[in-house]
Design an enzyme around this catalytic site. Sequence first.
Site, PDB file in Angstrom:
ATOM      1  N   LEU A 184       0.821  -1.216   0.000  1.00  0.00           N
ATOM      2  CA  LEU A 184       0.000   0.000   0.000  1.00  0.00           C
ATOM      3  C   LEU A 184       0.848   1.255   0.000  1.00  0.00           C
ATOM      4  CD1 LEU A 184      -3.118  -0.273  -0.006  1.00  0.00           C
ATOM      5  CD2 LEU A 184      -2.014  -2.280   0.964  1.00  0.00           C
ATOM      6  N   ASP A 185       2.005   1.224   0.632  1.00  0.00           N
ATOM      7  CA  ASP A 185       2.872   2.392   0.703  1.00  0.00           C
ATOM      8  C   ASP A 185       3.355   2.800  -0.688  1.00  0.00           C
ATOM      9  OD1 ASP A 185       3.526   4.128   2.701  1.00  0.00           O
ATOM     10  OD2 ASP A 185       5.270   3.036   3.411  1.00  0.00           O
ATOM     11  N   ASP A 186       3.913   1.833  -1.414  1.00  0.00           N
ATOM     12  CA  ASP A 186       4.382   2.133  -2.769  1.00  0.00           C
ATOM     13  C   ASP A 186       3.236   2.541  -3.673  1.00  0.00           C
ATOM     14  OD1 ASP A 186       7.403   1.443  -3.449  1.00  0.00           O
ATOM     15  OD2 ASP A 186       6.761   0.090  -1.866  1.00  0.00           O
ATOM     16  N   HIS A 189      -0.189   7.759   4.162  1.00  0.00           N
ATOM     17  CA  HIS A 189       0.090   7.877   2.726  1.00  0.00           C
ATOM     18  C   HIS A 189      -1.130   7.501   1.894  1.00  0.00           C
ATOM     19  CE1 HIS A 189       4.612   7.342   3.796  1.00  0.00           C
ATOM     20  NE2 HIS A 189       4.264   8.603   3.795  1.00  0.00           N
ATOM     21  N   GLU A 229       2.235   6.154  -3.018  1.00  0.00           N
ATOM     22  CA  GLU A 229       3.241   7.126  -3.450  1.00  0.00           C
ATOM     23  C   GLU A 229       3.333   7.185  -4.979  1.00  0.00           C
ATOM     24  OE1 GLU A 229       5.283  10.213  -2.057  1.00  0.00           O
ATOM     25  OE2 GLU A 229       4.478   8.679  -0.708  1.00  0.00           O
TER      26      GLU A 229
END
Length: 659
Positions: free
Chosen positions: A394-396, A470, A399
């Site tokens: 989920l972070d990538d 994020h 972003e």
Amino acid sequence: MRSSHPTLPGTVTGTKVPTKRLTTRQLAERTRRRAVGHLLSRQDAQGWWKGTFECNVTGDAEDLLLRQFLGIGDEKITHAACLYIRGEQREDGTWSTFYGGPGDLSTSIEAYVALRLAGDAPDEPHMAKAAAWIRAHGGIAAGRVFTHIWLALFGWWKWEDLPALPPELMFLPKWFPLNIHHFASWSRQTIVSLTVVCTERPVRPAPFTLGELYPDSQTPAPSAPRVPASRWTRFFTWLDKALHAFHKVAPRRLRRAAMSSVARWIVKRQERDGCWGGLQVDATYALIALHLLGYRPEHPVMRAGLASLDAFAVWRQDGARVIEVSQSPVWDTSLAVNALVDAGVRCDHPALIRAADWMLGKQHARPGDWAVRRPGLDPGGWAFQFHNENNPDLDDTAEVILALRRLQHPDPVRVDAAIGRGVRWSLGMQSKNGGWAAFDVDNTSSLASRLPFCDFGEVTDPPSADVTAHVVEMLAREGKRDDPRTRRGIAWLLAEQEASGAWFGRWGVNYLYGTGAVVPALTAAGLPAAHPAIRRAVAWLCSVQNDDGGWGEDVRSYRDERWAGQGTSTPSQTAWALLAVLAAGEGDSEAVERGVRWLVQAQHEDGTWEEPHFTGTGFPGDYSIRYHLYRQVFPLMALGRYLHQGTPGELPCKTPSPG
């Protein structure tokens, strides 16, 4: 502003330049131009950015132990790896897990054994000093389970003294309290492979003994001191004894079927580059397991796996060989794009379009392990590494979407479609408490972390403030501020704020990272700067600003809250604090001016910053990461937002002036 903080080595200083006749904004503009020029120069021709992913020496030591176990040792590799390991030894003879940190017992044991493999004699001064420290801290017996597994492979530890891990674990149904999907993605692959290793219990002839690492040579594995046992401790102690007994009587047909199931599971998850999950440790244990299942080193699966490990090696100019335990091109590229746009590089700049095309080609189109809990959800995420088709995160994903949305791509239809898939996948991956985890949904089993096997690092993947922030910021930028799922995420973040006003940082060190992620997300989602949660966060950040104007936080804050927001100023952590304070509408504050001036003074003439400290996190308190690109992208991000005094979604496209 505090007056003092714990002292650490390695204070960062840049090239001093005359500043008296220039305003802070003029200085920031000059610093921005240099940083933009440097970052653009580091882009690969294919469109990606990647900084070195540095951890500690265990990856290098275990790589040598793997080669010794498989019988494929190489003198050149051994010499180069040990050149690096020796260079990382501390004055007291130990090895640490992060820059400036204390000696770590298991890391020191593995490094010592690797040097013995390279031919370093026990009576050499650096080896004698290491052995003395290891003995004084309990010796081999006090090491962690994973260190004992490596030692058991060569007869330096008894398999009977290790926790049992049967391959029949593969047959436990999804509803069972401890099936493989109760482990996080990064530990799942390792656990599955180790079921084979701990069942086969191989022992290779040891090239030497390790008696010098035992405090008492007559009792090399003393019993642990008696402590009051909890109900869970007693239960797992009983379970481990039962599994050891089962190991002796397991039905052969059932065991063969389980081993075959493990082999299929491992081979199916090998990536195109030969690695598993883009992680060196997962590949290492997978190779050992497959070897024990009959795969010879020349088998295509094994050849590809070994080649992937070679691709993780960084050869330094001094001849040392350093293993990256993972690689971060998707993460680094998305951060670089956002930083460059923040800094005013125009949104249709050729470098950014190349980056967008590369990122678009990395979007996942087939389900991975996450689909076990979300079987009806269409894929659409991005992973961290060059090759990882099974575990997007989920972070990538957040972003990348933030970066893509800010560009003027010549094929907007393609970009919109990719973003749409990514947003839908992200929404579908929300956990039931309203937060988002890195890789999985509701991966919060308390039983998994209580297993005797799991004495190091995180084995589950619960929602975290930084990842949730994020995702919330991305959803807000995509016009979903009022979506009920976004509102639940905001409510979860507000409930997670610490009493101090900070937020815990799961994937970066630590409260500075968490707070630097959450405040911009909350303001992007519509919370006013006057909201009490934001005011408390700003007050905390100002209270921990260093006397030199920067911010820093030591890895030890994960174990000792007295270190929260305390440490030598670093470029990345100073930038995180600035991002939060700027998002809170404090662009003209003294805290911001002092922070910006620290970044200006710490920059070198070539546009770079230095940062020896580890500001990334693998496992909080156990495994730290030094992202070599963090010190370039985050300061540029902060300077850009300071100069434009706007939020990321509002910043205009500028004509590039890398200057």
